[in-house]
Design a protein around this motif. Sequence first.
Motif, mmCIF file in Angstrom:
data_model
loop_
_atom_site.group_PDB
_atom_site.id
_atom_site.type_symbol
_atom_site.label_atom_id
_atom_site.label_comp_id
_atom_site.label_asym_id
_atom_site.label_seq_id
_atom_site.Cartn_x
_atom_site.Cartn_y
_atom_site.Cartn_z
ATOM 1 N N ARG A 184 0.838 -1.205 0.000
ATOM 2 C CA ARG A 184 0.000 0.000 0.000
ATOM 3 C C ARG A 184 0.871 1.253 0.000
ATOM 4 N NH1 ARG A 184 -4.452 0.469 4.505
ATOM 5 N NH2 ARG A 184 -5.303 -1.200 3.243
ATOM 6 N N ILE A 185 1.944 1.233 0.776
ATOM 7 C CA ILE A 185 2.852 2.381 0.836
ATOM 8 C C ILE A 185 3.526 2.595 -0.517
ATOM 9 C CG2 ILE A 185 4.992 3.229 1.876
ATOM 10 C CD1 ILE A 185 4.098 1.808 4.467
ATOM 11 N N VAL A 186 3.926 1.523 -1.162
ATOM 12 C CA VAL A 186 4.568 1.631 -2.480
ATOM 13 C C VAL A 186 3.579 2.188 -3.496
ATOM 14 C CG1 VAL A 186 5.556 0.295 -4.379
ATOM 15 C CG2 VAL A 186 6.270 -0.169 -2.027
ATOM 16 N N ARG A 187 2.337 1.679 -3.490
ATOM 17 C CA ARG A 187 1.325 2.189 -4.435
ATOM 18 C C ARG A 187 1.072 3.672 -4.229
ATOM 19 N NH1 ARG A 187 -1.438 -2.843 -3.449
ATOM 20 N NH2 ARG A 187 -2.669 -1.772 -1.883
ATOM 21 N N TRP A 188 0.925 4.089 -2.972
ATOM 22 C CA TRP A 188 0.700 5.507 -2.686
ATOM 23 C C TRP A 188 1.909 6.350 -3.101
ATOM 24 C CZ3 TRP A 188 -3.299 8.483 -1.813
ATOM 25 C CH2 TRP A 188 -4.481 7.897 -1.395
ATOM 26 N N GLY A 189 3.105 5.837 -2.855
ATOM 27 C CA GLY A 189 4.310 6.563 -3.249
ATOM 28 C C GLY A 189 4.399 6.747 -4.747
ATOM 29 N N VAL A 190 4.104 5.685 -5.488
ATOM 30 C CA VAL A 190 4.128 5.769 -6.954
ATOM 31 C C VAL A 190 3.045 6.734 -7.444
ATOM 32 C CG1 VAL A 190 3.694 4.467 -9.065
ATOM 33 C CG2 VAL A 190 5.172 3.510 -7.299
ATOM 34 N N ALA A 191 1.850 6.649 -6.878
ATOM 35 C CA ALA A 191 0.757 7.531 -7.295
ATOM 36 C C ALA A 191 1.093 8.998 -7.011
ATOM 37 C CB ALA A 191 -0.535 7.137 -6.595
ATOM 38 N N LEU A 192 1.622 9.266 -5.826
ATOM 39 C CA LEU A 192 1.977 10.654 -5.490
ATOM 40 C C LEU A 192 3.136 11.157 -6.350
ATOM 41 C CD1 LEU A 192 1.607 10.611 -1.617
ATOM 42 C CD2 LEU A 192 0.146 11.775 -3.281
ATOM 43 N N GLY A 193 4.115 10.290 -6.608
ATOM 44 C CA GLY A 193 5.242 10.683 -7.458
ATOM 45 C C GLY A 193 4.814 11.003 -8.870
ATOM 46 N N LEU A 194 3.985 10.135 -9.459
ATOM 47 C CA LEU A 194 3.498 10.397 -10.820
ATOM 48 C C LEU A 194 2.584 11.613 -10.863
ATOM 49 C CD1 LEU A 194 2.858 6.780 -12.141
ATOM 50 C CD2 LEU A 194 4.659 8.372 -12.829
ATOM 51 N N GLY A 195 1.797 11.797 -9.807
ATOM 52 C CA GLY A 195 0.944 12.990 -9.739
ATOM 53 C C GLY A 195 1.762 14.268 -9.682
ATOM 54 N N ALA A 196 2.845 14.240 -8.899
ATOM 55 C CA ALA A 196 3.722 15.409 -8.812
ATOM 56 C C ALA A 196 4.390 15.688 -10.163
ATOM 57 C CB ALA A 196 4.763 15.195 -7.726
ATOM 58 N N LEU A 197 4.842 14.633 -10.837
ATOM 59 C CA LEU A 197 5.449 14.820 -12.164
ATOM 60 C C LEU A 197 4.436 15.371 -13.163
ATOM 61 C CD1 LEU A 197 7.684 11.659 -12.608
ATOM 62 C CD2 LEU A 197 8.423 14.043 -12.467
ATOM 63 N N TRP A 198 3.192 14.893 -13.077
ATOM 64 C CA TRP A 198 2.165 15.373 -13.996
ATOM 65 C C TRP A 198 1.897 16.859 -13.775
ATOM 66 C CZ3 TRP A 198 -2.847 17.370 -13.776
ATOM 67 C CH2 TRP A 198 -3.522 17.379 -14.987
ATOM 68 N N TRP A 199 1.769 17.266 -12.502
ATOM 69 C CA TRP A 199 1.531 18.682 -12.225
ATOM 70 C C TRP A 199 2.728 19.538 -12.632
ATOM 71 C CZ3 TRP A 199 -2.666 21.199 -11.963
ATOM 72 C CH2 TRP A 199 -3.828 20.579 -11.523
ATOM 73 N N TRP A 200 3.945 19.005 -12.461
ATOM 74 C CA TRP A 200 5.123 19.721 -12.901
ATOM 75 C C TRP A 200 5.056 19.960 -14.411
ATOM 76 C CZ3 TRP A 200 8.828 17.744 -16.295
ATOM 77 C CH2 TRP A 200 9.923 18.557 -16.510
ATOM 78 N N ALA A 201 4.669 18.940 -15.165
ATOM 79 C CA ALA A 201 4.564 19.071 -16.619
ATOM 80 C C ALA A 201 3.468 20.061 -17.000
ATOM 81 C CB ALA A 201 4.305 17.709 -17.250
ATOM 82 N N VAL A 202 2.339 20.025 -16.289
ATOM 83 C CA VAL A 202 1.247 20.972 -16.573
ATOM 84 C C VAL A 202 1.711 22.399 -16.337
ATOM 85 C CG1 VAL A 202 -1.007 21.773 -15.754
ATOM 86 C CG2 VAL A 202 -0.631 19.347 -16.140
ATOM 87 N N LEU A 203 2.341 22.634 -15.190
ATOM 88 C CA LEU A 203 2.805 23.991 -14.887
ATOM 89 C C LEU A 203 3.893 24.441 -15.853
ATOM 90 C CD1 LEU A 203 2.812 23.863 -10.994
ATOM 91 C CD2 LEU A 203 1.224 25.078 -12.501
ATOM 92 N N ARG A 204 4.756 23.521 -16.245
ATOM 93 C CA ARG A 204 5.810 23.878 -17.204
ATOM 94 C C ARG A 204 5.217 24.241 -18.560
ATOM 95 N NH1 ARG A 204 11.779 22.495 -17.912
ATOM 96 N NH2 ARG A 204 11.936 22.558 -20.166
ATOM 97 N N LEU A 205 4.170 23.514 -18.972
ATOM 98 C CA LEU A 205 3.495 23.864 -20.238
ATOM 99 C C LEU A 205 2.797 25.210 -20.139
ATOM 100 C CD1 LEU A 205 1.816 20.602 -21.544
ATOM 101 C CD2 LEU A 205 3.509 21.986 -22.724
ATOM 102 N N ALA A 206 2.164 25.471 -18.991
ATOM 103 C CA ALA A 206 1.385 26.696 -18.836
ATOM 104 C C ALA A 206 2.269 27.930 -18.661
ATOM 105 C CB ALA A 206 0.447 26.559 -17.645
#
Length: 92
Positions: free
Chosen positions: A4-26
Amino acid sequence: MAGRIVRWGVALGLGALWWWAVLRLAVGRGSGVLEAAFVAGGWGLSLLPVHCVPKARATGAVPEGRWGAAWRAGEVTRASPHPRSGEVSDPS
């Protein structure tokens, strides 16, 4: 527990990368195809139907054969025993 900890870590990491990409595009001037592809892929994943239930348990699901009966009859009202407002039901 560790899974469960690994799944949450992966989800939060990918979410952070996605928001980074969104902000970088914007905001950023140096964004490009990589960020755009990552953002589009993440947005596409959000469209997946993750809250699906079997048709038999779905609220308001159309019963099996109803659309086929309407198609063969030529109009939707013939497949239903209840005529629409203003229509006369077929006595036969």
